[in-house]
Design an enzyme around this catalytic site. Structure first.
Site, mmCIF file in Angstrom:
data_model
loop_
_atom_site.group_PDB
_atom_site.id
_atom_site.type_symbol
_atom_site.label_atom_id
_atom_site.label_comp_id
_atom_site.label_asym_id
_atom_site.label_seq_id
_atom_site.Cartn_x
_atom_site.Cartn_y
_atom_site.Cartn_z
ATOM 1 N N SER A 138 40.489 0.721 -57.079
ATOM 2 C CA SER A 138 40.490 1.670 -58.158
ATOM 3 C C SER A 138 41.903 2.386 -58.510
ATOM 4 C CB SER A 138 39.413 2.732 -57.791
ATOM 5 O OG SER A 138 39.222 3.890 -58.555
ATOM 6 N N LYS B 271 34.903 7.832 -62.875
ATOM 7 C CA LYS B 271 35.489 7.966 -61.601
ATOM 8 C C LYS B 271 34.436 9.220 -61.045
ATOM 9 C CE LYS B 271 38.708 5.210 -62.157
ATOM 10 N NZ LYS B 271 38.842 3.635 -61.483
ATOM 11 N N SER C 288 34.226 -2.653 -64.756
ATOM 12 C CA SER C 288 35.103 -3.052 -63.528
ATOM 13 C C SER C 288 34.339 -2.674 -62.244
ATOM 14 C CB SER C 288 36.491 -2.431 -63.653
ATOM 15 O OG SER C 288 36.385 -1.047 -63.410
#
Length: 305
Positions: free
Chosen positions: A270, A166, A109
């Site tokens: 996000s 992340k 992604s």
């Protein structure tokens, strides 16, 4: 553990295959090979006796070729044992490398754009944050703790079958405030430097791009001026949610012990700790450190900052 979790846990699949092929390999080395050798010895002894009798009767035989063929046939491994024995060292090596040293991942992604792009093939250091037992992911040796600015892979707290990536923006004890798309860590505002706008290839629009200096770690982030600071309706109930207070223009969270606060560099695209909470230490997979390939863009190869 349900089927989806099992199928999504490649380490578990590798472990099971390693155990099965390893058991077959050991069974062959320590038992079946000896049985084949004993059977071959008996057959050769019988053949030698017949050959000796034939020689005594004046019959000349081609002993060497026939004898070698009998021995080779009886010592040959069955196909299922031959394949298992061949696969075992390969599977064991891959299992050890992935479990304790480096594991490959593919970025699915755009939540970490511009640092990581969709299709990036990355390597994750599995021992930076300590040695963990594979499959159960239990830490047995402490080495380092995650630091602010690290790009970290972890098990998604709301679905342990999924791996997320992340950036660490808050470590245990930190007070994190995100207000008007700007971070404050322990009362100190994070510094931002405006960069040229970034072309969003998915939407073919430009996003605001900044260099964020997160307590000494500089990296690029994106902001979408059309989006709000966060979506209050997207916040899920999560453990230690009492450590967070939400407002219309932002929120403040105090990171509990043994947990980390994570955010994507593509801040307005996000799904991260703003919405599903903190990442416990036991969910950590490792530190992302290198892009080793992107089939659509070979210039992507290099370190991760």
């Amino acid at each position: 553990m349900n089927l989806q979790v099992i199928l999504g846990n490649f380490a578990l699949i590798l472990f099971v295959l390693m155990v099965i092929t390893g058991v077959i390999w050991c069974l062959d080395v320590f038992y079946l090979a000896k049985q084949r050798r004993a059977a071959a010895n008996r057959a050769l002894a019988e053949y030698d006796a017949r050959a000796a009798k034939a020689t005594a009767d004046g019959i000349k035989l081609d002993n060497q070729g026939k004898r070698a063929q009998i021995e080779a046939d009886l010592l040959r491994q069955p196909t299922w044992i031959e394949y298992s024995g061949s696969f075992f060292p390969v599977i064991a090596l891959v299992f050890v490398l992935r479990s304790f040293l480096y594991e490959p991942f593919k970025i699915p992604s755009s939540s970490m754009v511009p640092t990581l792009l969709v299709g990036d093939l990355i390597l994750v250091n599995k021992f930076t944050y300590g040695i963990r037992l594979p499959v159960i992911n239990k830490k047995v040796i402490q080495i380092n703790d995650p630091q602010r600015g690290d790009v970290m892979v972890f098990k998604y707290p709301m679905d342990m079958s999924q791996d997320y990536i992340k950036r660490v923006v808050g470590v245990p004890g930190d007070k994190i405030t995100y207000e008007n798309k700007r971070l404050t860590v322990n009362g100190v505002e994070v510094k931002y430097t405006a960069l040229d706008d970034y072309l969003n290839d998915e939407k073919l629009v430009y996003n605001k791009q900044y260099e964020e200096n997160l307590t000494g770690v500089s990296h690029r982030i994106l902001n979408d001026e059309t989006q709000s600071t966060y979506r209050r309706e997207g916040v899920y109930p999560f453990p230690h949610s009492e450590n967070c207070s939400y407002r219309s223009d932002g929120f403040t969270c105090v990171v509990p012990a043994g947990n980390y606060f994570m955010m994507g560099d593509n801040r307005d695209n996000s799904l991260d700790s703003r919405y599903w909470g903190f990442v416990p230490d036991q969910n950590i997979v490792g530190k992302a450190f290198f892009v080793w390939m992107n089939l659509g863009n070979l210039r992507r190869i290099g370190g991760i900052h």
